[in-house]
Design an enzyme around this catalytic site. Sequence first.
Site, PDB file in Angstrom:
ATOM      1  N   PHE A 130      47.678  36.364  23.938  1.00 53.06           N
ATOM      2  CA  PHE A 130      46.987  35.785  25.084  1.00 53.06           C
ATOM      3  C   PHE A 130      45.494  35.958  24.884  1.00 53.06           C
ATOM      4  CE2 PHE A 130      45.034  35.934  29.323  1.00 53.06           C
ATOM      5  CZ  PHE A 130      45.387  34.664  29.747  1.00 53.06           C
ATOM      6  N   ASP A 215      40.602  40.961  19.609  1.00 51.89           N
ATOM      7  CA  ASP A 215      40.498  40.681  21.035  1.00 51.89           C
ATOM      8  C   ASP A 215      40.826  41.984  21.774  1.00 51.89           C
ATOM      9  OD1 ASP A 215      40.741  40.004  23.670  1.00 51.89           O
ATOM     10  OD2 ASP A 215      41.963  38.210  23.347  1.00 51.89           O
ATOM     11  N   LYS A 244      37.190  42.472  30.985  1.00 54.55           N
ATOM     12  CA  LYS A 244      37.933  43.303  31.935  1.00 54.55           C
ATOM     13  C   LYS A 244      37.189  44.588  32.310  1.00 54.55           C
ATOM     14  CE  LYS A 244      42.321  41.078  31.765  1.00 54.55           C
ATOM     15  NZ  LYS A 244      42.705  40.223  30.643  1.00 54.55           N
TER      16      LYS A 244
HETATM   17  C1  LIG Z   1      42.520  38.762  30.224  1.00 50.40           C
HETATM   18  C2  LIG Z   1      42.478  38.456  28.769  1.00 50.40           C
HETATM   19  C3  LIG Z   1      41.764  37.357  28.275  1.00 50.40           C
HETATM   20  C4  LIG Z   1      41.078  36.352  29.167  1.00 50.40           C
HETATM   21  O1  LIG Z   1      40.114  36.905  29.982  1.00 50.40           O
HETATM   22  P1  LIG Z   1      39.566  36.039  31.259  1.00 50.40           P
HETATM   23  O2  LIG Z   1      38.496  36.914  31.827  1.00 50.40           O
HETATM   24  O3  LIG Z   1      40.724  35.831  32.159  1.00 50.40           O
HETATM   25  O4  LIG Z   1      39.034  34.779  30.724  1.00 50.40           O
HETATM   26  C5  LIG Z   1      41.724  37.181  26.906  1.00 50.40           C
HETATM   27  N1  LIG Z   1      42.339  38.047  26.069  1.00 50.40           N
HETATM   28  C6  LIG Z   1      43.022  39.115  26.510  1.00 50.40           C
HETATM   29  C7  LIG Z   1      43.661  40.040  25.538  1.00 50.40           C
HETATM   30  C8  LIG Z   1      43.142  39.350  27.874  1.00 50.40           C
HETATM   31  O5  LIG Z   1      43.848  40.391  28.319  1.00 50.40           O
END
Ligand SMILES: *Cc1c(COP(=O)(O)O)cnc(C)c1O
Length: 397
Positions: A130, A215, A244
Site C-alpha cells: 500500500f 516506504d 503519518k
Molecule cells: C498511509 C500510507 C500511505 C499513504 O499515506 P497518505 O497520507 O494516506 O497519502 C502510503 N504508504 C504507506 C505504507 C502507508 O501506510
Amino acid sequence: MPITPLMPVYPRCGVRPVRGEGVYLYGEQGERYLDFAAGIAVNALGHGHPHLVKAISDQAATLMHVSNLYGSPQGEALAQRIIDVSFADTVFFTNSGVEAIECAIKTARRYHYVNGNPQRHKLITFKNAFHGRSIGAISATDQPKMRDGFEPLLPGFDYVKFNDLDAALAAIDDETAGFLVETVQGEGGMTAGTQEFIQGLRKACDEHGLLLILDEIQCGYGRTGKMWAYEHYGIEPDIMTVAKGIGAGFPLGACLATEEAAKGMVIGTHGSTYGGNPLAMAAGQAVLDVMLEDGFLENVEKMGDRLRQAFEQMIPNHDHLFEEIRGKGLMLGIKLKEPAVARDFVAHLRDNHGLLTVAAGENVFRVLPPLVIDEGHIAECVELLSAGARSYAVAGE
Ligand SMILES: *Cc1c(COP(=O)(O)O)cnc(C)c1O
C-alpha cells in the site's frame, strides 16, 4: 438517497469523535474509547499533547504560510534535524504520505534520466503493498480493489511477492530503476520484511546500480521502537518516504534522499504550494523534540515488547480466534482464524468494548497505539481485548 455531503468513499462507523485526551477519544455523547488505532498510526504523541499543541498555536499566531517562493528558515531547520538522525542528505516536505511517494517515484526516474539511462524507469514493487491513492501510487500496487475502474494506470511497475528475494531479483531487467518496498507492510497485513529480503534488495541495488526506495510512511518515525524501521536491518535506503507519525496529527510528509539519489531533482523539477510551510514545520519540530528526548524510543521498544508478550499469553486462551502475532514495536497485528473476519472483530471491539483498532489485509487487525502509552494502557487493552474475544466467541456460536 441523495449523495452525502462527504463523498461516500469510506464505510464510516458509528464512532464520531469530538475530543481526544492522551490515549482516549470521546464521542458526541461522551462515550470513551481506548485509542489503539491512533488515527492509523498517526497520533504518535496521543491526543492533545501540550508541546505539540503549543507549538502549532504559537506558530499559527506568528506565521502560517508563505509558499516556497521564499527562503524557509523553518524548513531548513527541520530538514537538518531529520538529516542528522537518518541516512538522508536532503528532504522534500509534503502534506501527506502519497505525495512523498510521488516525489520518490519522480526522484528515482530522474536519477537514471540524468545518468543517461532514461530507459531505466521501472520500479519493482510488491504484492499487498500500500503506497497511497494517487494514480502513481495505485499503479505501484497490484491490488484490484484500489485499481479497478481507474485504468489505464501508469506503466513502469512490476509486482512480485513480498519477502521473496529470488522473485525480486528475477524481475530486474534493463529498464529497472529500483525497488519500492515497505520495510514493514502495514495495510497489507503487518508483515515485516525478513532480514534476508531487505538486505538482499540492498545488495542487488548496489550490484546493479538500482535505487532502494523504502516506504516508511507507517513503520518509520519511532513506530517500531527505532527511529526508522530500516535500522532493524543494518542497511540504509537511497530514498525513503515518511508521513503519518512525522506530524503526529498535523498533515505532514517527507521524501528523504541521499545526495546521489537526488541528483536529478534540480530547480523546476518538483514542487508543492503548501509543502513544508512554517505551520507544518513547527508541528514537525515539536514531534521531534519529544521523540528525540532521552528514553522515548527505548520506551516504545519496551512497550512494544510488553504488548507482544501480553498478546502471546492471551492467544492460547482464544486459540479458536487468534492465529499469530505480526509486526514490530508498537506496529502489531493479530491474524484471525476463519470464520472470524478482522473487519467484524474490529467493529465488535469498538462497539461493545470501547477499544479502537484497525483492520488490515490477510484478515489481520492492527494495534497501533500512540507511542506514549504506558503499562496501564497495555493492561487495559489486553483486558478489553480478552473480554472482546470471549464475547465474540459467544456471539458467534
Ligand atoms: C498511509 C500510507 C500511505 C499513504 O499515506 P497518505 O497520507 O494516506 O497519502 C502510503 N504508504 C504507506 C505504507 C502507508 O501506510
